[in-house]
Design a protein around this motif. Sequence first.
Motif, PDB file in Angstrom:
ATOM      1  N   GLU A   1       0.827  -1.197   0.000  1.00 41.37           N
ATOM      2  CA  GLU A   1       0.000   0.000   0.000  1.00 41.37           C
ATOM      3  C   GLU A   1       0.866   1.253   0.000  1.00 41.37           C
ATOM      4  OE1 GLU A   1      -2.828  -0.136   3.168  1.00 41.37           O
ATOM      5  OE2 GLU A   1      -3.415  -2.185   2.668  1.00 41.37           O
ATOM      6  N   THR A   2       1.935   1.256   0.771  1.00 43.99           N
ATOM      7  CA  THR A   2       2.838   2.399   0.831  1.00 43.99           C
ATOM      8  C   THR A   2       3.484   2.632  -0.531  1.00 43.99           C
ATOM      9  OG1 THR A   2       3.308   1.859   3.129  1.00 43.99           O
ATOM     10  CG2 THR A   2       4.813   3.388   2.043  1.00 43.99           C
ATOM     11  N   THR A   3       3.899   1.557  -1.173  1.00 42.79           N
ATOM     12  CA  THR A   3       4.516   1.658  -2.482  1.00 42.79           C
ATOM     13  C   THR A   3       3.535   2.236  -3.494  1.00 42.79           C
ATOM     14  OG1 THR A   3       5.901  -0.235  -1.969  1.00 42.79           O
ATOM     15  CG2 THR A   3       5.749   0.383  -4.271  1.00 42.79           C
ATOM     16  N   GLU A   4       2.276   1.778  -3.450  1.00 40.85           N
ATOM     17  CA  GLU A   4       1.269   2.277  -4.365  1.00 40.85           C
ATOM     18  C   GLU A   4       1.000   3.756  -4.128  1.00 40.85           C
ATOM     19  OE1 GLU A   4      -2.217  -0.188  -4.307  1.00 40.85           O
ATOM     20  OE2 GLU A   4      -1.004  -1.990  -4.630  1.00 40.85           O
ATOM     21  N   ILE A   5       0.958   4.194  -2.898  1.00 34.18           N
ATOM     22  CA  ILE A   5       0.730   5.608  -2.583  1.00 34.18           C
ATOM     23  C   ILE A   5       1.895   6.440  -3.100  1.00 34.18           C
ATOM     24  CG2 ILE A   5       0.505   7.282  -0.703  1.00 34.18           C
ATOM     25  CD1 ILE A   5      -1.012   5.079   0.851  1.00 34.18           C
ATOM     26  N   ASN A   6       3.121   5.987  -2.864  1.00 32.74           N
ATOM     27  CA  ASN A   6       4.289   6.713  -3.355  1.00 32.74           C
ATOM     28  C   ASN A   6       4.308   6.769  -4.875  1.00 32.74           C
ATOM     29  OD1 ASN A   6       5.153   7.194  -0.775  1.00 32.74           O
ATOM     30  ND2 ASN A   6       6.574   5.457  -0.732  1.00 32.74           N
ATOM     31  N   THR A   7       3.928   5.693  -5.512  1.00 36.62           N
ATOM     32  CA  THR A   7       3.890   5.657  -6.966  1.00 36.62           C
ATOM     33  C   THR A   7       2.849   6.629  -7.494  1.00 36.62           C
ATOM     34  OG1 THR A   7       4.566   3.347  -6.944  1.00 36.62           O
ATOM     35  CG2 THR A   7       3.597   4.161  -8.977  1.00 36.62           C
ATOM     36  N   ALA A   8       1.693   6.623  -6.894  1.00 32.56           N
ATOM     37  CA  ALA A   8       0.629   7.540  -7.309  1.00 32.56           C
ATOM     38  C   ALA A   8       1.058   8.990  -7.110  1.00 32.56           C
ATOM     39  CB  ALA A   8      -0.653   7.247  -6.534  1.00 32.56           C
ATOM     40  N   ALA A   9       1.707   9.268  -5.997  1.00 30.53           N
ATOM     41  CA  ALA A   9       2.180  10.630  -5.730  1.00 30.53           C
ATOM     42  C   ALA A   9       3.242  11.048  -6.742  1.00 30.53           C
ATOM     43  CB  ALA A   9       2.729  10.718  -4.305  1.00 30.53           C
ATOM     44  N   LEU A  10       4.112  10.120  -7.080  1.00 32.90           N
ATOM     45  CA  LEU A  10       5.153  10.409  -8.055  1.00 32.90           C
ATOM     46  C   LEU A  10       4.555  10.690  -9.435  1.00 32.90           C
ATOM     47  CD1 LEU A  10       8.150  10.598  -8.820  1.00 32.90           C
ATOM     48  CD2 LEU A  10       8.111   8.119  -9.179  1.00 32.90           C
ATOM     49  N   ILE A  11       3.582   9.891  -9.816  1.00 40.05           N
ATOM     50  CA  ILE A  11       2.923  10.103 -11.114  1.00 40.05           C
ATOM     51  C   ILE A  11       2.246  11.471 -11.139  1.00 40.05           C
ATOM     52  CG2 ILE A  11       0.992   9.322 -12.570  1.00 40.05           C
ATOM     53  CD1 ILE A  11       1.798   6.430 -11.746  1.00 40.05           C
ATOM     54  N   GLU A  12       1.589  11.827 -10.068  1.00 43.38           N
ATOM     55  CA  GLU A  12       0.917  13.123  -9.991  1.00 43.38           C
ATOM     56  C   GLU A  12       1.931  14.268 -10.052  1.00 43.38           C
ATOM     57  OE1 GLU A  12      -2.147  15.631 -10.147  1.00 43.38           O
ATOM     58  OE2 GLU A  12      -2.304  13.445 -10.221  1.00 43.38           O
ATOM     59  N   GLU A  13       3.042  14.104  -9.363  1.00 41.94           N
ATOM     60  CA  GLU A  13       4.099  15.128  -9.396  1.00 41.94           C
ATOM     61  C   GLU A  13       4.636  15.314 -10.811  1.00 41.94           C
ATOM     62  OE1 GLU A  13       8.714  15.705  -8.055  1.00 41.94           O
ATOM     63  OE2 GLU A  13       7.452  14.411  -6.793  1.00 41.94           O
ATOM     64  N   ILE A  14       4.862  14.221 -11.505  1.00 40.93           N
ATOM     65  CA  ILE A  14       5.371  14.291 -12.880  1.00 40.93           C
ATOM     66  C   ILE A  14       4.359  14.990 -13.783  1.00 40.93           C
ATOM     67  CG2 ILE A  14       5.956  12.889 -14.906  1.00 40.93           C
ATOM     68  CD1 ILE A  14       7.218  10.871 -12.884  1.00 40.93           C
TER      69      ILE A  14
END
Length: 181
Positions: free
Chosen positions: A4-17
Amino acid sequence: MRTETTEINTAALIEEIRNRPKQEIQCKRILLPTDGSGQAFKAVSEAIHLAAVTGAELTLLMVVDYNKNVAAFEQVSLSGYVPAELKIAAYQFLAEIMHVIPSEIRAHTRVEVGDPGEIILQVAEEEESDMIVMGTHGFGTFRSLLLGSVSNFVMQNAACPVLLCKGMPDDWDDDEHYIVK
């Protein structure tokens, strides 16, 4: 819980990009070293395309490798001079490639003598190249460690990005000629 933590970080990274301001990539000078191989012709095709898209100037480079082209006995008898025929042949080959390049793309040729990897890096610096586009034989990491590889050396030591083009061009016929369209 870790997933879950990995998915949240991935989603945040995609949004940042997605929210980053768009940047324009500039490429004013492309160095195109060639050795006449099929892989090098693939690089010619890619470099022409990149130059057309970016408006970059092309420098076509052929390095006459003295040690590769002249036998040991001839090297001694020539007292360090490279036969003019090798350089003339290189210029003639580059002139043929120049006919493939559309007239709207600025391009010039250079022929240098020496170790190909070292010379490519030197010319890239002299020409203030923004990118080097070159062919690779694609032997893989293990074989390049054993045999050495010009493209691997350039990739590891260049100060600018290097685009390695593997394989033969799409416009390659059975008689080993590059087809100009």
